[in-house]
Design a protein around this motif. Structure first.
Motif, PDB file in Angstrom:
ATOM      1  N   TRP A  56      40.777 128.554  25.879  1.00 52.33           N
ATOM      2  CA  TRP A  56      42.084 128.104  25.373  1.00 52.33           C
ATOM      3  C   TRP A  56      41.970 127.621  23.939  1.00 52.33           C
ATOM      4  O   TRP A  56      41.131 126.774  23.616  1.00 52.33           O
ATOM      5  CB  TRP A  56      42.614 126.980  26.268  1.00 52.33           C
ATOM      6  N   GLU A  57      42.777 128.162  23.053  1.00 53.61           N
ATOM      7  CA  GLU A  57      42.773 127.792  21.636  1.00 53.61           C
ATOM      8  C   GLU A  57      44.181 127.950  21.086  1.00 53.61           C
ATOM      9  O   GLU A  57      44.613 129.057  20.752  1.00 53.61           O
ATOM     10  CB  GLU A  57      41.796 128.684  20.857  1.00 53.61           C
ATOM     11  N   PRO A  58      44.937 126.853  21.005  1.00 54.91           N
ATOM     12  CA  PRO A  58      46.308 126.954  20.497  1.00 54.91           C
ATOM     13  C   PRO A  58      46.348 127.565  19.099  1.00 54.91           C
ATOM     14  O   PRO A  58      45.430 127.387  18.300  1.00 54.91           O
ATOM     15  CB  PRO A  58      46.776 125.489  20.477  1.00 54.91           C
ATOM     16  N   GLY A  59      47.431 128.291  18.844  1.00 56.43           N
ATOM     17  CA  GLY A  59      47.593 128.926  17.555  1.00 56.43           C
ATOM     18  C   GLY A  59      47.387 130.419  17.577  1.00 56.43           C
ATOM     19  O   GLY A  59      47.523 131.093  16.555  1.00 56.43           O
ATOM     20  N   ARG A  60      47.083 130.961  18.763  1.00 59.43           N
ATOM     21  CA  ARG A  60      46.904 132.405  18.905  1.00 59.43           C
ATOM     22  C   ARG A  60      47.247 132.786  20.339  1.00 59.43           C
ATOM     23  O   ARG A  60      47.303 131.932  21.222  1.00 59.43           O
ATOM     24  CB  ARG A  60      45.461 132.799  18.615  1.00 59.43           C
ATOM     25  N   PRO A  61      47.475 134.088  20.605  1.00 63.23           N
ATOM     26  CA  PRO A  61      47.646 134.509  22.000  1.00 63.23           C
ATOM     27  C   PRO A  61      46.382 134.211  22.799  1.00 63.23           C
ATOM     28  O   PRO A  61      45.262 134.372  22.290  1.00 63.23           O
ATOM     29  CB  PRO A  61      47.897 136.015  21.879  1.00 63.23           C
ATOM     30  N   GLN A  62      46.552 133.782  24.049  1.00 62.37           N
ATOM     31  CA  GLN A  62      45.411 133.393  24.870  1.00 62.37           C
ATOM     32  C   GLN A  62      44.934 134.555  25.739  1.00 62.37           C
ATOM     33  O   GLN A  62      45.747 135.330  26.246  1.00 62.37           O
ATOM     34  CB  GLN A  62      45.799 132.214  25.777  1.00 62.37           C
ATOM     35  N   PRO A  63      43.623 134.683  25.941  1.00 63.16           N
ATOM     36  CA  PRO A  63      43.144 135.611  26.973  1.00 63.16           C
ATOM     37  C   PRO A  63      43.761 135.225  28.309  1.00 63.16           C
ATOM     38  O   PRO A  63      44.018 134.036  28.557  1.00 63.16           O
ATOM     39  CB  PRO A  63      41.629 135.389  26.978  1.00 63.16           C
ATOM     40  N   SER A  64      44.000 136.194  29.175  1.00 61.56           N
ATOM     41  CA  SER A  64      44.733 135.872  30.401  1.00 61.56           C
ATOM     42  C   SER A  64      44.237 136.681  31.582  1.00 61.56           C
ATOM     43  O   SER A  64      43.568 137.710  31.426  1.00 61.56           O
ATOM     44  CB  SER A  64      46.230 136.126  30.211  1.00 61.56           C
ATOM     45  N   PHE A  65      44.593 136.185  32.776  1.00 62.00           N
ATOM     46  CA  PHE A  65      44.292 136.888  34.019  1.00 62.00           C
ATOM     47  C   PHE A  65      45.519 137.607  34.567  1.00 62.00           C
ATOM     48  O   PHE A  65      45.531 138.037  35.713  1.00 62.00           O
ATOM     49  CB  PHE A  65      43.802 135.900  35.083  1.00 62.00           C
ATOM     50  N   ASP A  66      46.560 137.709  33.780  1.00 60.05           N
ATOM     51  CA  ASP A  66      47.814 138.260  34.279  1.00 60.05           C
ATOM     52  C   ASP A  66      48.135 139.554  33.545  1.00 60.05           C
ATOM     53  O   ASP A  66      47.294 140.124  32.859  1.00 60.05           O
ATOM     54  CB  ASP A  66      48.940 137.237  34.113  1.00 60.05           C
ATOM     55  N   LYS A  67      49.365 140.032  33.676  1.00 57.60           N
ATOM     56  CA  LYS A  67      49.706 141.322  33.086  1.00 57.60           C
ATOM     57  C   LYS A  67      49.988 141.247  31.589  1.00 57.60           C
ATOM     58  O   LYS A  67      50.415 142.236  31.001  1.00 57.60           O
ATOM     59  CB  LYS A  67      50.886 141.952  33.822  1.00 57.60           C
ATOM     60  N   GLN A  68      49.705 140.096  30.966  1.00 56.55           N
ATOM     61  CA  GLN A  68      49.823 140.013  29.512  1.00 56.55           C
ATOM     62  C   GLN A  68      48.911 141.035  28.843  1.00 56.55           C
ATOM     63  O   GLN A  68      49.216 141.555  27.770  1.00 56.55           O
ATOM     64  CB  GLN A  68      49.485 138.605  29.031  1.00 56.55           C
ATOM     65  N   PHE A  69      47.794 141.355  29.497  1.00 61.51           N
ATOM     66  CA  PHE A  69      46.881 142.371  28.969  1.00 61.51           C
ATOM     67  C   PHE A  69      47.595 143.706  28.804  1.00 61.51           C
ATOM     68  O   PHE A  69      47.421 144.405  27.797  1.00 61.51           O
ATOM     69  CB  PHE A  69      45.695 142.515  29.917  1.00 61.51           C
ATOM     70  N   VAL A  70      48.438 144.064  29.784  1.00 62.64           N
ATOM     71  CA  VAL A  70      49.205 145.309  29.710  1.00 62.64           C
ATOM     72  C   VAL A  70      50.260 145.209  28.614  1.00 62.64           C
ATOM     73  O   VAL A  70      50.461 146.151  27.832  1.00 62.64           O
ATOM     74  CB  VAL A  70      49.841 145.629  31.076  1.00 62.64           C
ATOM     75  N   ARG A  71      50.960 144.076  28.553  1.00 66.81           N
ATOM     76  CA  ARG A  71      51.965 143.887  27.501  1.00 66.81           C
ATOM     77  C   ARG A  71      51.333 144.037  26.114  1.00 66.81           C
ATOM     78  O   ARG A  71      51.900 144.668  25.219  1.00 66.81           O
ATOM     79  CB  ARG A  71      52.615 142.507  27.622  1.00 66.81           C
ATOM     80  N   ASP A  72      50.147 143.438  25.955  1.00 59.25           N
ATOM     81  CA  ASP A  72      49.490 143.501  24.648  1.00 59.25           C
ATOM     82  C   ASP A  72      49.134 144.940  24.280  1.00 59.25           C
ATOM     83  O   ASP A  72      49.271 145.338  23.116  1.00 59.25           O
ATOM     84  CB  ASP A  72      48.232 142.631  24.651  1.00 59.25           C
ATOM     85  N   TRP A  73      48.675 145.728  25.257  1.00 58.77           N
ATOM     86  CA  TRP A  73      48.347 147.128  24.944  1.00 58.77           C
ATOM     87  C   TRP A  73      49.616 147.903  24.588  1.00 58.77           C
ATOM     88  O   TRP A  73      49.618 148.680  23.627  1.00 58.77           O
ATOM     89  CB  TRP A  73      47.657 147.804  26.135  1.00 58.77           C
ATOM     90  N   LEU A  74      50.697 147.660  25.330  1.00 57.18           N
ATOM     91  CA  LEU A  74      51.933 148.396  25.065  1.00 57.18           C
ATOM     92  C   LEU A  74      52.460 148.143  23.654  1.00 57.18           C
ATOM     93  O   LEU A  74      53.053 149.032  23.035  1.00 57.18           O
ATOM     94  CB  LEU A  74      53.002 148.006  26.087  1.00 57.18           C
ATOM     95  N   THR A  75      52.273 146.930  23.154  1.00 57.21           N
ATOM     96  CA  THR A  75      52.812 146.598  21.830  1.00 57.21           C
ATOM     97  C   THR A  75      51.771 146.775  20.730  1.00 57.21           C
ATOM     98  O   THR A  75      52.025 146.417  19.578  1.00 57.21           O
ATOM     99  CB  THR A  75      53.333 145.146  21.816  1.00 57.21           C
ATOM    100  N   SER A  76      50.604 147.326  21.066  1.00 54.27           N
ATOM    101  CA  SER A  76      49.566 147.563  20.067  1.00 54.27           C
ATOM    102  C   SER A  76      49.761 148.920  19.397  1.00 54.27           C
ATOM    103  O   SER A  76      50.415 149.820  19.949  1.00 54.27           O
ATOM    104  CB  SER A  76      48.185 147.523  20.726  1.00 54.27           C
ATOM    105  N   PRO A  77      49.195 149.121  18.218  1.00 53.59           N
ATOM    106  CA  PRO A  77      49.269 150.438  17.568  1.00 53.59           C
ATOM    107  C   PRO A  77      48.673 151.554  18.433  1.00 53.59           C
ATOM    108  O   PRO A  77      49.096 152.705  18.328  1.00 53.59           O
ATOM    109  CB  PRO A  77      48.463 150.233  16.285  1.00 53.59           C
ATOM    110  N   GLU A  78      47.718 151.203  19.280  1.00 51.31           N
ATOM    111  CA  GLU A  78      47.069 152.221  20.110  1.00 51.31           C
ATOM    112  C   GLU A  78      48.060 152.929  21.022  1.00 51.31           C
ATOM    113  O   GLU A  78      47.949 154.132  21.272  1.00 51.31           O
ATOM    114  CB  GLU A  78      45.964 151.574  20.948  1.00 51.31           C
ATOM    115  N   SER A  79      49.056 152.201  21.545  1.00 52.43           N
ATOM    116  CA  SER A  79      50.004 152.830  22.477  1.00 52.43           C
ATOM    117  C   SER A  79      51.007 153.711  21.748  1.00 52.43           C
ATOM    118  O   SER A  79      51.568 154.645  22.328  1.00 52.43           O
ATOM    119  CB  SER A  79      50.740 151.762  23.289  1.00 52.43           C
ATOM    120  N   GLY A  80      51.299 153.369  20.487  1.00 56.48           N
ATOM    121  CA  GLY A  80      52.285 154.136  19.731  1.00 56.48           C
ATOM    122  C   GLY A  80      53.710 153.938  20.201  1.00 56.48           C
ATOM    123  O   GLY A  80      54.598 154.727  19.877  1.00 56.48           O
TER     124      GLY A  80
END
Length: 318
Positions: A257-281
């Motif tokens: 945990w480190e305030p000031g940035r998105p946190q690593p997570s055990f939930d579907k935030q990982f999928v959200r992050d990939w969808l909004t990344s340049p990699e997904s287009g």
């Protein structure tokens, strides 16, 4: 949205509805008529993000959600009764389905936040508040709040956005006494969840819970909303759907945990992050369906769900 789902046919049950993740069935009586007191709630392996159901599904996700909810219902039993009647379900959906009591569901999503992130962060940046609750200046992504806040939202039809509403909006929907009850109960569930998760090295950032009423006993043709407002406070509030899962909550590894940035997570935030990344287009504002998830994203997402289950419960996922 993707194409309509094709839920499995289950002998002795009639399919009623498919949501983004769950399928609902009504048990049939000996005469073949729907029972009005029970529902079969089936958690699929589908995963949704930004109001789209994604392809492909996440293997074992439905089983993780179901088994983790059952574990949490036990941990929260002194706070609220739950809707589970039995885990004796058809073999085709064993491990990812439960037979539940049919309740009159409240027409609001009950959300409590202990940390600021996601949609709450966006609203705070725009208004300095979340769901009408003023927050101190200077908060950043991942900030811990001094006290948990109740930040409810509407229940939108599938394919539409849930919208934040104020506490006064909840009062207008369900009446003042019931609004106070579910607000306090939602916050207590978040606090209890964080107490337990902290012992496992996990922070529970926020959670969404759903409640139904036992004993409303609607008359034929009676308006459910009016009945809830007029006499819902005299009914028993029951915890329903799922609770404290990676789909309904944000779980963060405490050591990272480190305030000031998105946190690593055990939930579907990982999928959200990939969808909004340049990699997904893909852009969530494009109006087009998201691309298929790569195999490595599917595998990593499954691993996060399973790790959440195992760290929280202390038992291997089978």
């Amino acid at each position: 949205m993707t194409a309509p789902f094709a839920p499995p046919a289950l002998p002795g049950y009639e399919h009623l509805y498919s949501g983004k993740v769950r399928d609902l069935y009504a048990p049939l009586d000996e005469a073949g008529a729907q029972r009005t007191d029970r529902l079969l709630l089936v958690a699929s392996d589908r995963i949704s993000a930004y109001d789209h159901v994604l392809d492909p599904p996440i293997p074992d996700k439905g089983a993780v959600l179901t088994q983790l909810s059952l574990w949490w219902f036990d941990q929260l039993a002194d706070l609220a009764p739950h809707h589970v009647v039995s885990t004796d379900v058809p073999e085709a959906v064993a491990g990812r389905a439960v037979l539940v009591e049919r309740l009159d569901m409240l027409p609001v999503e009950c959300v409590a936040r202990g940390y600021l992130t996601g949609g709450g962060l966006a609203e705070y940046r725009a208004k300095g508040e979340v769901s009408g609750v003023p927050l101190p200046a200077g908060l950043v992504d991942g900030s811990r709040l001094e006290e948990p806040v109740f930040t409810p939202s509407t229940k939108a039809p599938m394919g539409e956005h849930d919208e934040p509403i104020s506490y006064d909006g909840v009062v207008a929907e369900i009446g003042p006494a019931l609004a106070e009850q579910v607000r306090d109960l939602t916050v207590r569930i978040l606090l209890r969840g964080n107490e337990i998760a902290a012992e496992r090295g996990i922070l529970l950032a926020d959670t969404k819970v759903e409640f139904g009423l036992r004993g409303l006993d609607l008359a034929k043709g009676e308006d459910a909303g009016e009945a809830i407002r007029s006499r819902g406070a005299s009914c028993e509030v029951v915890l329903a759907d799922e609770v404290l899962t990676p789909d309904s909550s944000r779980f963060w590894p405490a050591e990272e945990w480190e305030p000031g940035r998105p946190q690593p997570s055990f939930d579907k935030q990982f999928v959200r992050d990939w969808l909004t990344s340049p990699e997904s287009g893909w852009s969530k504002d494009s109006g087009v369906a998201p691309p298929s998830l790569p195999a490595e994203v599917v595998q990593a997402t499954r691993a996060r769900y399973v790790e959440a289950y195992e760290r929280l419960t202390g038992t291997p996922f089978a």
